[in-house]
Design an enzyme around this catalytic site. Structure first.
Site, PDB file in Angstrom:
ATOM      1  N   HIS A 196      11.799   3.228  -2.432  1.00  0.00           N
ATOM      2  CA  HIS A 196      10.447   3.527  -2.925  1.00  0.00           C
ATOM      3  C   HIS A 196      10.444   4.976  -3.388  1.00  0.00           C
ATOM      4  O   HIS A 196      11.111   5.821  -2.772  1.00  0.00           O
ATOM      5  CB  HIS A 196       9.411   3.425  -1.785  1.00  0.00           C
ATOM      6  CG  HIS A 196       8.849   2.062  -1.551  1.00  0.00           C
ATOM      7  ND1 HIS A 196       8.505   1.623  -0.283  1.00  0.00           N
ATOM      8  CD2 HIS A 196       8.510   1.052  -2.403  1.00  0.00           C
ATOM      9  CE1 HIS A 196       7.992   0.398  -0.369  1.00  0.00           C
ATOM     10  NE2 HIS A 196       7.993   0.038  -1.633  1.00  0.00           N
ATOM     11  N   CYS A 292       4.052   6.747   4.140  1.00  0.00           N
ATOM     12  CA  CYS A 292       3.688   5.347   3.870  1.00  0.00           C
ATOM     13  C   CYS A 292       2.894   4.708   5.001  1.00  0.00           C
ATOM     14  O   CYS A 292       2.480   3.564   4.896  1.00  0.00           O
ATOM     15  CB  CYS A 292       4.908   4.528   3.491  1.00  0.00           C
ATOM     16  SG  CYS A 292       6.317   4.701   4.536  1.00  0.00           S
TER      17      CYS A 292
END
Ligand code: ARG
Length: 298
Positions: A196, A292
């Site tokens: 990511h 996150c």
């Protein structure tokens, strides 16, 4: 000006020309009640199935929540859902926006892994209840999009940094750029351990970014360096094992980061940031850390 920029030769604006954007003042958090490692969808999860210490995870999460409380953020806490052990990583299911005239909008994600797809409706409900307008993507035009795991707002500017390659399709950034009327700088990710964008790029303030350079192509690095005046680099150890770049700097001053990033913390302090270390060891087993485990909202 909405469009996707994939190389520095296509950059025809400077930061100062971009419109400004307010900083979010709320934080969405998902309780880690059902957090565990149950399947392997990224290399960090390998060898960790069933290995999460639930009590420790709850403790780490509580401590991190109090960090936002102390900084004066309103924390909106939602329940986790049985069967969705990764829902606690609530950067991934959505990508919110505030328009120039203050309207709140959100694009819901299309998760790459089947195991996580069912998380999205629960998070969509949170937005519906918070009077966000839900915008939809035409799913026939791309494979997947993992929200703020890959799409990051520049600090206080109408500019999106869009990672692609592992969890998000490059093609999604055209419609996102149109829906949010904002240029997107697309960055290809090259190392599956940095799957990511939020694992290898942390936007600290308007002029400063923390990156792990080896996770990008040369073109990507050139783009990052043409926008950010100061680029702080994390070592392989701190980036890969301690998720140093998965830090967050919600106000442009205070950085929340996984414990033990000695070299990065030194560089952050030298650059004038205030560093707050948190233990997210249980969540590292799942391939996630501070950034996150939350979603910043307006
Ligand atoms: N186990 C989760 C997954 O692989 C971790 C997600 C971490 N999120 C992030 N934005 N880096 O999907």
């Amino acid at each position: 000006m909405a469009k996707v920029i994939a190389s520095s030769s296509q950059l025809d604006f400077s930061l100062s020309e971009l419109e400004s954007m307010p900083l979010p003042e709320k934080v969405l958090l998902v309780k880690p009640t059902y957090f565990t490692v149950e399947y392997v969808i990224n290399p960090h999860m390998e060898g960790h199935i069933g290995d999460v210490d639930k009590l420790a995870a709850q403790n780490e999460w509580d401590h991190l929540k109090s960090a936002y409380d102390e900084l004066g953020y309103y924390t909106h806490v939602v329940e986790g859902q049985r069967g969705y052990p990764d829902m606690v990583f609530c950067a991934n299911q959505s990508f919110p926006n505030i328009t120039k005239d203050g309207k709140k909008q959100v694009i819901m994600s299309v998760m790459h892994a089947r195991e996580r797809q069912g998380e999205v409706p629960f998070i969509r409900k949170v937005y519906e209840e918070s009077s966000y307008e839900i915008l939809y993507l035409d799913e026939s035009k791309f494979n997947s999009f993992e929200g703020m795991g890959d799409a990051l707002w520049h600090h206080k500017k109408r500019l999106i940094w869009g990672g692609y390659g592992f969890r998000t399709s490059k093609e999604v950034y055209e419609p996102i750029s149109d829906l949010f009327d904002t240029p997107v700088i697309a960055l290809e990710l090259t190392d599956e351990r940095f799957y990511h964008l939020d694992t290898c790029l942390c936007i600290l303030d308007e002029a400063t970014a923390l990156i792990y350079p080896k996770a990008f192509t040369d073109e990507g690095i050139e783009l990052i360096e043409s926008i950010f005046e100061n680029v702080i680099e994390a070592s392989k150890y701190e980036a890969e094992k301690l998720f140093a770049c998965n830090a967050t700097c919600p106000d442009g001053k205070n950085v929340f980061i996984q414990q033990g990033c000695v070299d990065v913390n030194h560089k952050l302090k030298e650059a004038g940031f205030k560093v707050h270390e948190y233990s997210t060891y249980e969540f590292l087993k799942s391939g996630g850390s501070v950034f996150c485990m939350k979603m910043l909202l307006w």
